[in-house]
Design a protein around this motif. Sequence first.
Motif, PDB file in Angstrom:
ATOM      1  N   LEU A  83     -10.622  26.695   8.882  1.00 33.06           N
ATOM      2  CA  LEU A  83     -11.139  25.588   8.087  1.00 33.06           C
ATOM      3  C   LEU A  83     -10.515  25.571   6.700  1.00 33.06           C
ATOM      4  O   LEU A  83     -10.282  24.502   6.123  1.00 33.06           O
ATOM      5  CB  LEU A  83     -12.665  25.672   7.988  1.00 33.06           C
ATOM      6  N   TYR A 131     -16.415  18.666   9.118  1.00 39.08           N
ATOM      7  CA  TYR A 131     -16.527  19.558  10.260  1.00 39.08           C
ATOM      8  C   TYR A 131     -18.023  19.829  10.429  1.00 39.08           C
ATOM      9  O   TYR A 131     -18.590  20.682   9.746  1.00 39.08           O
ATOM     10  CB  TYR A 131     -15.760  20.861  10.017  1.00 39.08           C
ATOM     11  N   ILE A 155     -13.287  17.421  14.568  1.00 38.70           N
ATOM     12  CA  ILE A 155     -13.525  18.129  15.828  1.00 38.70           C
ATOM     13  C   ILE A 155     -13.195  17.190  16.977  1.00 38.70           C
ATOM     14  O   ILE A 155     -13.125  15.973  16.804  1.00 38.70           O
ATOM     15  CB  ILE A 155     -15.004  18.569  15.978  1.00 38.70           C
ATOM     16  N   GLY A 166      -9.510  16.167  16.658  1.00 39.15           N
ATOM     17  CA  GLY A 166      -9.673  17.610  16.792  1.00 39.15           C
ATOM     18  C   GLY A 166      -8.943  18.162  17.999  1.00 39.15           C
ATOM     19  O   GLY A 166      -8.502  17.422  18.891  1.00 39.15           O
TER      20      GLY A 166
END
Length: 342
Positions: A83, A131, A155, A166
């Motif tokens: 992340l 996220y 995602i 994602g």
Amino acid sequence: MDTTSMRQRKVTLADIAAKTGYGTNTVSLALRGSTRISQAARDLIRGVADEMDYVPNKIAASLVLNRSNTIGLILHEITNPVLTSVAHMVQKTLGKHGYSVLFASSNGDPEEELKAIAAFRARMVDGLLIYPIAHSKLDHLKALRRNNFPTVLLIHTDATGIDAVGIDERKGAFDATNHLIERGHRRIGTLGPSFTSTVGNVGKLQGYRDALEAAGIAYDPTIVSIPIDHSIEASVHAMDELMAQDDAPSAIFATSDLTALAALRWAAKSNVKVPEELAIVGFDDTDYVAQATTPISSIHNDVEQLATEAVERLLFLIANKELLPPAETRTTPGRLIIRESS
């Protein structure tokens, strides 16, 4: 009023105008670089503005322009290296388009996620990249879109009514598990925290089960281990419990590189040879798994592609926010990188 006194409060265009002798409209144009104002005047006004420590009121400007050129980015775990990489690439990509980024972390708390969204909207960000904590509970984010607030999830999701970009985690997990099956393993455990239906994503567990089913191997929940938190220590402890079984796994599919490192650490302290006695495959292909004592196989997550596509989609939504187009999900592929651990 002298400059020192001025700095005790926010300097305004009127303050600069009073010091330079120009009108506030001329000062405003000069600070925006307008060629309607002479170069000499622009230089003088900008010099005075710098001397007085003038900071433009972006919120006021956004009220006038209905745009702040700022994006909100919410991550559920700021310490997660994947992340962090996504955040870096998002900021870099948005910067090329003249946007700045406000960051927040929900720290795995749904209430904190809601507070961060509210705070960003109060600061009039133009859109949101997020996220989310729970991949299956997205009603609050779908509501943003219904209200024409540009929002893109970072995602992969099968949910409708929300934009998302994602990696296909289910397919990646299938490939990782199938790789271990092709190496002759039949007793394959899995280690990771993102298996519950309320928090996290069940896609990796589904992909793991898909691969077992395709090979005619029965799914055994006793070799699915969920650490109490996303840390090396917790994952090593989970490995202790998992490998203490009489019929312990000969291979581990770890749902993140961190848990893969924990499995490797457990093997080292337990004098278990990798991959001869225990094969390991991770997920995300972060930089450090290739440099581990035994380099770890992993599913490569193209963070740059993900960030680029997510930003492109968000900017498209911002440009069309008066009447948002139908929501869509874009899937970036994962790729198995085979190393010594498997």
